[in-house]
Scaffold this motif. Structure first.
Motif, mmCIF file in Angstrom:
data_model
loop_
_atom_site.group_PDB
_atom_site.id
_atom_site.type_symbol
_atom_site.label_atom_id
_atom_site.label_comp_id
_atom_site.label_asym_id
_atom_site.label_seq_id
_atom_site.Cartn_x
_atom_site.Cartn_y
_atom_site.Cartn_z
ATOM 1 N N SER A 1 -4.530 -11.963 3.859
ATOM 2 C CA SER A 1 -4.820 -10.670 4.491
ATOM 3 C C SER A 1 -3.576 -10.307 5.295
ATOM 4 C CB SER A 1 -6.035 -10.834 5.410
ATOM 5 O OG SER A 1 -5.935 -9.990 6.531
ATOM 6 N N THR A 2 -3.069 -9.104 5.122
ATOM 7 C CA THR A 2 -1.872 -8.722 5.898
ATOM 8 C C THR A 2 -2.196 -8.713 7.390
ATOM 9 O OG1 THR A 2 -2.388 -6.387 5.505
ATOM 10 C CG2 THR A 2 -0.735 -7.396 4.059
ATOM 11 N N ASN A 3 -3.464 -8.436 7.757
ATOM 12 C CA ASN A 3 -3.815 -8.502 9.182
ATOM 13 C C ASN A 3 -3.721 -9.943 9.696
ATOM 14 O OD1 ASN A 3 -4.459 -5.720 9.242
ATOM 15 N ND2 ASN A 3 -6.048 -6.100 10.757
ATOM 16 N N VAL B 1 -9.264 1.474 7.733
ATOM 17 C CA VAL B 1 -8.383 1.063 8.833
ATOM 18 C C VAL B 1 -9.033 -0.114 9.555
ATOM 19 C CG1 VAL B 1 -7.404 1.796 11.053
ATOM 20 C CG2 VAL B 1 -7.577 3.448 9.169
ATOM 21 N N LEU B 2 -8.241 -1.131 9.843
ATOM 22 C CA LEU B 2 -8.756 -2.261 10.623
ATOM 23 C C LEU B 2 -7.751 -2.562 11.738
ATOM 24 C CD1 LEU B 2 -10.872 -4.543 10.950
ATOM 25 C CD2 LEU B 2 -9.422 -5.952 9.478
ATOM 26 N N ILE B 3 -8.154 -2.238 12.969
ATOM 27 C CA ILE B 3 -7.270 -2.476 14.122
ATOM 28 C C ILE B 3 -7.697 -3.776 14.787
ATOM 29 C CG2 ILE B 3 -6.360 -1.555 16.300
ATOM 30 C CD1 ILE B 3 -5.880 0.371 14.018
ATOM 31 N N VAL C 1 -2.268 -2.723 13.193
ATOM 32 C CA VAL C 1 -2.888 -1.574 12.531
ATOM 33 C C VAL C 1 -2.884 -1.869 11.028
ATOM 34 C CG1 VAL C 1 -2.707 0.921 12.116
ATOM 35 C CG2 VAL C 1 -1.983 -0.032 14.324
ATOM 36 N N GLY C 2 -4.020 -2.285 10.515
ATOM 37 C CA GLY C 2 -4.114 -2.643 9.087
ATOM 38 C C GLY C 2 -4.694 -1.486 8.300
ATOM 39 N N ILE C 3 -4.032 -1.165 7.197
ATOM 40 C CA ILE C 3 -4.496 -0.040 6.363
ATOM 41 C C ILE C 3 -4.512 -0.457 4.901
ATOM 42 C CG2 ILE C 3 -4.115 2.362 5.667
ATOM 43 C CD1 ILE C 3 -3.994 2.657 8.466
HETATM 44 C C1 BTN Z 1 -12.740 -1.082 6.180
HETATM 45 O O1 BTN Z 1 -12.920 -0.308 5.237
HETATM 46 O O2 BTN Z 1 -13.701 -1.612 6.812
HETATM 47 C C2 BTN Z 1 -11.335 -1.374 6.623
HETATM 48 C C3 BTN Z 1 -10.502 -1.943 5.511
HETATM 49 C C4 BTN Z 1 -9.099 -2.335 5.993
HETATM 50 C C5 BTN Z 1 -8.316 -3.006 4.900
HETATM 51 C C6 BTN Z 1 -6.884 -3.256 5.300
HETATM 52 S S1 BTN Z 1 -5.894 -3.719 3.921
HETATM 53 C C7 BTN Z 1 -4.586 -4.167 4.982
HETATM 54 C C8 BTN Z 1 -5.203 -4.871 6.165
HETATM 55 N N1 BTN Z 1 -5.411 -6.279 5.875
HETATM 56 C C9 BTN Z 1 -6.706 -6.607 5.865
HETATM 57 O O3 BTN Z 1 -7.166 -7.751 5.647
HETATM 58 N N2 BTN Z 1 -7.445 -5.516 6.111
HETATM 59 C C10 BTN Z 1 -6.642 -4.344 6.344
#
Ligand code: BTN
Length: 262
Positions: A31-33, A132-134, A146-148
């Motif tokens: 996961s990039t986050n 988006v996942l902050i 800030v994950g997108i």
């Molecule tokens: C959602 O729809 O609930 C949020 C999804 C977020 C996904 C992105 S992809 C890049 C970053 N790395 C992750 O593991 N999650 C975010």
């Protein structure tokens, strides 16, 4: 190296045309986050870093959601430089990211109708295009991650109808492939600009995100902590709360899962 492939990110252009100090590219990440949260620990306060992956094996969304990164989608996490923003403002940072994604999307697909589905989804033409996942690294002196995940050139034209009813890719909304490097550069610069506004002019920023609220005027059901609240959405408050008109009055909501039911 410049490339004609609309999916390949030209890292040298990202570095030259944004304030990003470093790009950490991974062909595959869990996961990039996750990667960004680890890397944030040692990053100097005045630097931002972009973690970019072509594939994720364990992409995460809000709550228990998982995120699948299809080929042609854009998957990245930005570690912001140290900003004078408290960790409690994470919901506002999520709305800023959603706003930046809406503004960047409309530059590349002018006919698409971008919207923020509070609190963390970006919709085009009423269908989900990005999540988006902050997350916060080092809560005492918060660095935001800030994950997108964004559907960009992964066309859904051949997907089953039930998928196409719920999801969309930017290229489908644009009617043509989208230059992923240009989109990413636009997003990063718009994010910078609007994060700065969070510090200098919150009310103006709130007017902007209210203008993109998908739920305003719709009847919605919000589930949070085993409770369900129903009412008409009255927009998004300056502090990022969703405002629901219920029989008890207008209630600010700070978390939960929302569905539109009328
Ligand atoms: C959602 O729809 O609930 C949020 C999804 C977020 C996904 C992105 S992809 C890049 C970053 N790395 C992750 O593991 N999650 C975010």
């Amino acid at each position: 190296m410049p490339t004609d492939n609309p999916d390949t990110i030209d890292i040298s252009r990202v570095l030259a045309q944004t304030s990003i100090g470093h790009v950490h590219y991974l062909p595959e990440a869990d996961s990039t986050n996750n990667q960004a949260l680890c890397r944030a620990v040692d990053l100097p306060d005045d630097q931002s870093e972009l973690v970019l992956a072509s594939r994720q094996t364990a992409g995460r969304g809000r709550g228990q959601n998982r995120w699948y990164s299809a080929e042609g989608s854009l998957t990245f996490s930005l570690i912001t430089r140290l900003l004078p923003i408290a960790a409690s403002q994470t919901p506002a940072v999520s709305l800023v990211a959603g706003l930046a994604a809406c503004l960047a999307s409309e530059r590349h697909a002018p006919r698409a109708q971008p919207a923020i589905k509070w609190p963390n989804d970006v919709y085009l033409n009423e269908r989900k295009a990005a999540g988006v996942l902050i997350e916060v690294a080092r809560p005492a002196t918060p660095r935001f991650v800030v994950g997108i995940g964004m559907n960009v050139n992964n066309t859904l034209a051949g997907a089953p109808q039930e998928v196409r009813d719920r999801a969309i890719s930017l290229c489908d909304a644009a009617g043509q492939p989208v230059g992923a490097t240009d989109l990413l550069i636009d997003f990063l610069n718009l994010l910078d600009e609007h994060l700065a506004m969070l510090i200098t002019d919150g009310p103006r920023l709130a007017r902007l995100w209210r203008g993109y609220c998908l739920l305003t005027g719709r009847r919605v059901r919000l589930s949070v902590g085993g409770r369900t609240l129903e009412g008409e959405c009255q927009g998004i408050a300056d502090d990022g709360a969703l405002l629901l008109a219920t029989p008890q009055g207008v209630t600010p909501c700070y978390g939960g899962v929302v569905e539109i039911y009328a």
